[in-house]
Design a protein around this motif. Sequence first.
Motif, PDB file in Angstrom:
ATOM      1  N   THR A  36       0.831  -1.199   0.000  1.00 14.71           N
ATOM      2  CA  THR A  36       0.000   0.000   0.000  1.00 14.71           C
ATOM      3  C   THR A  36       0.863   1.245   0.000  1.00 14.71           C
ATOM      4  O   THR A  36       0.507   2.242  -0.628  1.00 14.71           O
ATOM      5  CB  THR A  36      -0.931   0.024   1.226  1.00 14.71           C
ATOM      6  OG1 THR A  36      -0.144  -0.079   2.407  1.00 14.71           O
ATOM      7  CG2 THR A  36      -1.932  -1.109   1.170  1.00 14.71           C
ATOM      8  N   ALA A  37       2.000   1.192   0.643  1.00 14.76           N
ATOM      9  CA  ALA A  37       2.883   2.355   0.670  1.00 14.76           C
ATOM     10  C   ALA A  37       3.528   2.581  -0.688  1.00 14.76           C
ATOM     11  O   ALA A  37       3.868   3.699  -1.034  1.00 14.76           O
ATOM     12  CB  ALA A  37       3.958   2.184   1.735  1.00 14.76           C
ATOM     13  N   SER A  38       3.686   1.515  -1.482  1.00 15.82           N
ATOM     14  CA  SER A  38       4.348   1.689  -2.765  1.00 15.82           C
ATOM     15  C   SER A  38       3.495   2.496  -3.740  1.00 15.82           C
ATOM     16  O   SER A  38       4.023   3.152  -4.617  1.00 15.82           O
ATOM     17  CB  SER A  38       4.712   0.337  -3.376  1.00 15.82           C
ATOM     18  OG  SER A  38       3.558  -0.344  -3.779  1.00 15.82           O
ATOM     19  N   ALA A  39       2.178   2.449  -3.591  1.00 14.90           N
ATOM     20  CA  ALA A  39       1.315   3.203  -4.488  1.00 14.90           C
ATOM     21  C   ALA A  39       1.167   4.649  -4.035  1.00 14.90           C
ATOM     22  O   ALA A  39       0.746   5.499  -4.790  1.00 14.90           O
ATOM     23  CB  ALA A  39      -0.057   2.547  -4.569  1.00 14.90           C
ATOM     24  N   GLU A  40       1.493   4.921  -2.810  1.00 13.04           N
ATOM     25  CA  GLU A  40       1.371   6.269  -2.263  1.00 13.04           C
ATOM     26  C   GLU A  40       2.657   6.616  -1.520  1.00 13.04           C
ATOM     27  O   GLU A  40       3.497   5.786  -1.282  1.00 13.04           O
ATOM     28  CB  GLU A  40       0.222   6.322  -1.256  1.00 13.04           C
ATOM     29  CG  GLU A  40      -1.095   5.838  -1.774  1.00 13.04           C
ATOM     30  CD  GLU A  40      -2.112   5.682  -0.650  1.00 13.04           C
ATOM     31  OE1 GLU A  40      -1.792   5.976   0.511  1.00 13.04           O
ATOM     32  OE2 GLU A  40      -3.225   5.254  -0.940  1.00 13.04           O
ATOM     33  N   GLY A  41       2.757   7.854  -1.135  1.00  8.11           N
ATOM     34  CA  GLY A  41       3.832   8.250  -0.241  1.00  8.11           C
ATOM     35  C   GLY A  41       5.142   8.632  -0.894  1.00  8.11           C
ATOM     36  O   GLY A  41       6.095   8.932  -0.192  1.00  8.11           O
ATOM     37  N   TYR A  42       5.224   8.592  -2.186  1.00  4.36           N
ATOM     38  CA  TYR A  42       6.450   9.016  -2.856  1.00  4.36           C
ATOM     39  C   TYR A  42       6.319  10.489  -3.226  1.00  4.36           C
ATOM     40  O   TYR A  42       5.821  10.831  -4.289  1.00  4.36           O
ATOM     41  CB  TYR A  42       6.700   8.194  -4.124  1.00  4.36           C
ATOM     42  CG  TYR A  42       7.171   6.794  -3.873  1.00  4.36           C
ATOM     43  CD1 TYR A  42       8.503   6.540  -3.529  1.00  4.36           C
ATOM     44  CD2 TYR A  42       6.315   5.712  -3.993  1.00  4.36           C
ATOM     45  CE1 TYR A  42       8.946   5.256  -3.312  1.00  4.36           C
ATOM     46  CE2 TYR A  42       6.745   4.424  -3.782  1.00  4.36           C
ATOM     47  CZ  TYR A  42       8.065   4.200  -3.436  1.00  4.36           C
ATOM     48  OH  TYR A  42       8.503   2.920  -3.222  1.00  4.36           O
ATOM     49  N   LYS A  43       6.746  11.350  -2.340  1.00  3.17           N
ATOM     50  CA  LYS A  43       6.726  12.796  -2.616  1.00  3.17           C
ATOM     51  C   LYS A  43       7.481  13.085  -3.909  1.00  3.17           C
ATOM     52  O   LYS A  43       7.116  13.973  -4.673  1.00  3.17           O
ATOM     53  CB  LYS A  43       7.383  13.574  -1.476  1.00  3.17           C
ATOM     54  CG  LYS A  43       6.509  13.829  -0.280  1.00  3.17           C
ATOM     55  CD  LYS A  43       5.503  14.826  -0.595  1.00  3.17           C
ATOM     56  CE  LYS A  43       5.416  15.970   0.362  1.00  3.17           C
ATOM     57  NZ  LYS A  43       4.205  16.718   0.095  1.00  3.17           N
ATOM     58  N   SER A  44       8.540  12.315  -4.120  1.00  2.00           N
ATOM     59  CA  SER A  44       9.390  12.536  -5.290  1.00  2.00           C
ATOM     60  C   SER A  44       8.649  12.327  -6.604  1.00  2.00           C
ATOM     61  O   SER A  44       9.057  12.865  -7.638  1.00  2.00           O
ATOM     62  CB  SER A  44      10.607  11.614  -5.237  1.00  2.00           C
ATOM     63  OG  SER A  44      10.188  10.258  -5.208  1.00  2.00           O
ATOM     64  N   LEU A  45       7.553  11.571  -6.592  1.00  2.00           N
ATOM     65  CA  LEU A  45       6.816  11.311  -7.830  1.00  2.00           C
ATOM     66  C   LEU A  45       5.649  12.266  -8.059  1.00  2.00           C
ATOM     67  O   LEU A  45       4.999  12.180  -9.097  1.00  2.00           O
ATOM     68  CB  LEU A  45       6.304   9.868  -7.832  1.00  2.00           C
ATOM     69  CG  LEU A  45       7.371   8.786  -7.978  1.00  2.00           C
ATOM     70  CD1 LEU A  45       6.737   7.401  -7.892  1.00  2.00           C
ATOM     71  CD2 LEU A  45       8.143   8.939  -9.272  1.00  2.00           C
ATOM     72  N   GLU A  46       5.402  13.169  -7.110  1.00  2.00           N
ATOM     73  CA  GLU A  46       4.316  14.131  -7.298  1.00  2.00           C
ATOM     74  C   GLU A  46       4.594  14.988  -8.531  1.00  2.00           C
ATOM     75  O   GLU A  46       5.662  15.555  -8.680  1.00  2.00           O
ATOM     76  CB  GLU A  46       4.167  15.014  -6.056  1.00  2.00           C
ATOM     77  CG  GLU A  46       3.559  14.285  -4.881  1.00  2.00           C
ATOM     78  CD  GLU A  46       3.417  15.170  -3.652  1.00  2.00           C
ATOM     79  OE1 GLU A  46       3.666  16.392  -3.727  1.00  2.00           O
ATOM     80  OE2 GLU A  46       3.078  14.612  -2.588  1.00  2.00           O
ATOM     81  N   GLY A  47       3.622  15.030  -9.423  1.00  2.41           N
ATOM     82  CA  GLY A  47       3.745  15.826 -10.643  1.00  2.41           C
ATOM     83  C   GLY A  47       4.505  15.137 -11.765  1.00  2.41           C
ATOM     84  O   GLY A  47       4.587  15.669 -12.866  1.00  2.41           O
ATOM     85  N   VAL A  48       5.034  13.969 -11.522  1.00  2.00           N
ATOM     86  CA  VAL A  48       5.780  13.242 -12.554  1.00  2.00           C
ATOM     87  C   VAL A  48       4.787  12.556 -13.480  1.00  2.00           C
ATOM     88  O   VAL A  48       3.944  11.785 -13.044  1.00  2.00           O
ATOM     89  CB  VAL A  48       6.746  12.206 -11.923  1.00  2.00           C
ATOM     90  CG1 VAL A  48       7.400  11.354 -13.001  1.00  2.00           C
ATOM     91  CG2 VAL A  48       7.792  12.889 -11.067  1.00  2.00           C
ATOM     92  N   LYS A  49       4.869  12.878 -14.748  1.00  2.00           N
ATOM     93  CA  LYS A  49       3.938  12.335 -15.734  1.00  2.00           C
ATOM     94  C   LYS A  49       4.498  11.111 -16.457  1.00  2.00           C
ATOM     95  O   LYS A  49       3.761  10.295 -16.969  1.00  2.00           O
ATOM     96  CB  LYS A  49       3.590  13.407 -16.763  1.00  2.00           C
ATOM     97  CG  LYS A  49       3.002  14.661 -16.153  1.00  2.00           C
ATOM     98  CD  LYS A  49       1.515  14.604 -16.163  1.00  2.00           C
ATOM     99  CE  LYS A  49       0.921  15.919 -15.746  1.00  2.00           C
ATOM    100  NZ  LYS A  49       0.431  15.932 -14.404  1.00  2.00           N
ATOM    101  N   SER A  50       5.832  11.015 -16.524  1.00  2.00           N
ATOM    102  CA  SER A  50       6.440   9.875 -17.203  1.00  2.00           C
ATOM    103  C   SER A  50       7.740   9.500 -16.492  1.00  2.00           C
ATOM    104  O   SER A  50       8.355  10.327 -15.818  1.00  2.00           O
ATOM    105  CB  SER A  50       6.715  10.200 -18.676  1.00  2.00           C
ATOM    106  OG  SER A  50       7.684  11.214 -18.774  1.00  2.00           O
TER     107      SER A  50
END
Length: 177
Positions: A36-50
């Motif tokens: 469940t944490a792998s799908a959420e919680g990655y601040k680094s991926l916020e706004g990343v489209k690709s």
Amino acid sequence: MLAKENPWEKLRRPILKSTIVSLFLSVFILSMFDATASAEGYKSLEGVKSVKAIFDFRDADPGSAMVHLKLIYDTYTDKAIKADKPEFAVIFMGPSVKLLSKNRDGFSAEEKKTLGEFDKVITAMSKDGIRLEVCLFAANLFGLVSDSILPEIHHVENGWISSIGYQKKGYVLIPVF
């Protein structure tokens, strides 16, 4: 006069290898429990489209290379970056090219079994669209016949040149040593 090898050295090498493989497997297993944490919680991926990543793969130990290969594949299929299909490339360079040969002479029975699983992961990765390449400079250096290399692997004359090309196209470089 030849120096005698320390008898503990012969014992230390397999213990060290098994410790490293155990460590990688532990991290891998623990990451599976926290799905469940792998799908959420990655601040680094916020706004990343690709996501575009190139893996500079040089790990030549069958056990740890298998862990690394599975981790690359699991990362590719992880829901955290699956919104847009990621673009992954793996370039096998240096001594890792020996793992790609259908000729398994020089490997122990246990390593051959691991390499059979390695081949299955390679096939699955290729079917899912992960680009797999082998540096022919390294293959030649280690005496591999190009016909012995798994068919899913694309041949490039120089892995560094391929790596440069991917990086110029926006791929992030991830070393696998």
